[in-house]
Design a protein around this motif. Sequence first.
Motif, PDB file in Angstrom:
ATOM      1  N   VAL A 445      41.028  43.899  43.958  1.00 17.46           N
ATOM      2  CA  VAL A 445      42.443  43.031  43.300  1.00 17.46           C
ATOM      3  C   VAL A 445      43.405  42.494  44.105  1.00 17.46           C
ATOM      4  CG1 VAL A 445      42.187  45.431  41.935  1.00 17.46           C
ATOM      5  CG2 VAL A 445      43.704  45.094  43.756  1.00 17.46           C
ATOM      6  N   GLU A 446      42.802  42.610  45.067  1.00 22.14           N
ATOM      7  CA  GLU A 446      43.894  41.444  46.106  1.00 22.14           C
ATOM      8  C   GLU A 446      44.076  40.099  45.445  1.00 22.14           C
ATOM      9  OE1 GLU A 446      45.317  41.259  50.101  1.00 22.14           O
ATOM     10  OE2 GLU A 446      43.649  40.236  50.164  1.00 22.14           O
ATOM     11  N   ASN A 447      45.047  39.206  45.303  1.00 20.89           N
ATOM     12  CA  ASN A 447      45.124  37.754  44.802  1.00 20.89           C
ATOM     13  C   ASN A 447      44.413  37.392  43.638  1.00 20.89           C
ATOM     14  OD1 ASN A 447      47.023  37.320  46.808  1.00 20.89           O
ATOM     15  ND2 ASN A 447      44.974  37.324  48.313  1.00 20.89           N
ATOM     16  N   SER A 448      43.669  38.446  42.779  1.00 22.35           N
ATOM     17  CA  SER A 448      43.211  38.086  41.180  1.00 22.35           C
ATOM     18  C   SER A 448      43.272  37.247  40.633  1.00 22.35           C
ATOM     19  CB  SER A 448      41.902  39.705  41.585  1.00 22.35           C
ATOM     20  OG  SER A 448      43.004  40.462  40.129  1.00 22.35           O
ATOM     21  N   MET A 449      42.501  37.185  39.336  1.00 23.49           N
ATOM     22  CA  MET A 449      42.904  36.697  38.153  1.00 23.49           C
ATOM     23  C   MET A 449      43.275  37.834  37.044  1.00 23.49           C
ATOM     24  SD  MET A 449      39.759  34.051  37.826  1.00 23.49           S
ATOM     25  CE  MET A 449      39.158  32.995  39.124  1.00 23.49           C
ATOM     26  N   GLY A 450      43.461  38.646  37.574  1.00 24.20           N
ATOM     27  CA  GLY A 450      43.660  39.811  36.605  1.00 24.20           C
ATOM     28  C   GLY A 450      43.657  41.373  36.781  1.00 24.20           C
ATOM     29  N   ALA A 451      42.976  41.755  36.754  1.00 26.60           N
ATOM     30  CA  ALA A 451      42.220  43.191  37.552  1.00 26.60           C
ATOM     31  C   ALA A 451      41.265  43.008  38.368  1.00 26.60           C
ATOM     32  CB  ALA A 451      41.254  44.177  35.905  1.00 26.60           C
ATOM     33  N   GLU A 452      40.624  43.657  38.624  1.00 27.60           N
ATOM     34  CA  GLU A 452      39.681  43.274  40.019  1.00 27.60           C
ATOM     35  C   GLU A 452      38.645  42.418  39.603  1.00 27.60           C
ATOM     36  OE1 GLU A 452      38.107  47.852  41.688  1.00 27.60           O
ATOM     37  OE2 GLU A 452      38.402  47.605  39.048  1.00 27.60           O
TER      38      GLU A 452
END
Length: 672
Positions: A445-452
């Motif tokens: 989830v780190e620096n993701s576009m939304g969720a995982e």
Amino acid sequence: MRQFALVIVLLCSLFNLPAQSVQWASKVLTFSSEYTDPLLGKEYRALHILGRPSKYPKFAASPSAWQSLTPDNPGGEFIIVSFDTAKVIKQVAIFENFGAGSITRVDALDENNRLFLLKEFPNGYALANGQLTRVRLASPTPFKVKSIKITLNSMRVQGYSQIDAIAISDVDTPIEDRIKLEVDPNAYLVKENLGTAINSKFNEICPVVSPDGKKLYFTRWKHPDNLGANKNQDIWVANLNDKQQWDKASLFPSPINNDENNAVCGISPNGKTMLLNNVYGKDGQMEKGVSLSFLLRTGEWSFPKPIRIQNFKNKSEYSEYTLAPNGKVLLMTTETKDSYGGKDIYVSFLKADDTWTEPKNIGSSVNTGESESTPFIAPDGQTMYFSSSGHVGYGNNDIFLTRRLDDSWLNWSVPENVGPVVNTNQWDGYFTVSAKGDFAYFSSVENSMGAEDIYRIKIPDKVKPQTLVQVSGQVINQLSKLPVASKILVRSRASADTMQIDYDPYLGDFSFMWPSKKPFYLEIKSKGFLMKRVNLDFRDQISFSESKQIIGLTPLELNKQFKVPNLNFAQSKSEISKESFASLDEIVSILQDNEGLNVLIEGHTDNQGDWDENLKLSNERVEQVKGYLIKQGIESSRIQAKGWGGTKLLSTSTAEEKRRLNRRVEFSFYVK
């Protein structure tokens, strides 16, 4: 009980001290009490004090630590643990996860179980609710320490106290230096978000890359294009284009996707078997479990077939699965009353009746008092990646690797954290690797576009699986050169590892992966043909490689002489070597499958030496072969044996390499 004075040991003892070695408690000898709950597994039990800590350096309450039955016991608490090797020590480290401050004294037991005080602790010694508490000795103990006893006054600290681990060492170097996490992300290559072709503002999890690295399967949750009104988890797939980039992912077709939750757990090394989460009902309903789907000649995937596991139980709502490359070993996460805590990783084996054995817990080296999840067996069949919060890590759940130590699948190496680029201070899991050993894929989830989102990295050397070779090809009729449906047994020459492959020419070439450092051989069988054995060795390959094999089988013809392959005798001896049994077993198999056939066995020698002795030796050898066939259940009336001595030479040359051709056993099949 006696208190020893710390004295300077003899110089000779100092010179004989081994290099620094940290030992972790390996056995619980006795304890005052442990926390139990009929609704739990083995959480908080004394056994969790063994091995390395689970929470260092972030101390917190954990089910993967020893906790007494009651929070405040006026009578006090204690635990005694032992170590693999008795040794002179210089320090003790006690990892107090939670409620630190209850320890009153630490004692050592020698090899005769005599008790010696190491240190007493005053009330209020703890500086934090969780801490590493040390006992540093001015001089090494004048005796070898076999065990350590920790005594607690649980009334000192209100509520429960936990001890996570106990270690001893023979030098002053801090024990925690041996378990420090990597703090420099530059030790690894930067992770790469796979971008909008794969990721979205919705959840993308469970990446699985095909063996050839050209397809990426993953699961999306709540995506508007998912099937059904609830938009449950569905499987998506993307193709790798010529620019080595992923094309935009598309929804995988039915019947693999339906209105319920769907996920790919793995792809077989030949790319023709898919492991799927859940059991598919014909009415579209799903049950807990796991299924297999097979690639059809049409290019479509078959309706999923359930894997039937004996006595499978799961208290958890979730379970994950991974299939070993040989297709005969299934690893899974499940929670039972015997779990160490939460979901543990278990193993099950394929039986002859196509059912699977009752799952076995793979042990406390991997499983902890917390939940383990998302296991993945690499294509080498040795390396497993999994997610856990029960081992030393960076955050909520980290990804670890462990390697199988034997063929039982119950002994594993100490798990290693795969590092700070992959693992974050949040939840990390679903780590898979490509068969080529170049990239690893995982969810974060780190620096993701939304969720995982799904990321990939170049696999660091320290967490790479074993180097593989991809063997592919065809089995053909040696005479007509046409493809022949056959069974291929892949067998290691150094261990019990095997793999069975059913070769169907209509589905294309056979293909499988194998660790390059393990020499192996192929046994190829097809009805109406002689078995063939092919030895392969790729130990000189240091990176992923491919090998194309065209294997010709000789048709079985009546009244035609064939040399028994790999049938060897010692010079002037008649005893059959063990290496020859496989070839003779093939003759047994042909006779068992064809009751109308009989066999003539003929033995030959070269023409050196006494004529009568050569004739006698050839007769003795064929009688040995005949005896072996009878022992395997073939009636003696179906076997003729004839020795010819040196009367039927293949070569009259006096050169040894030519004369060797004359020393042979031949067989031919006939009908009476």
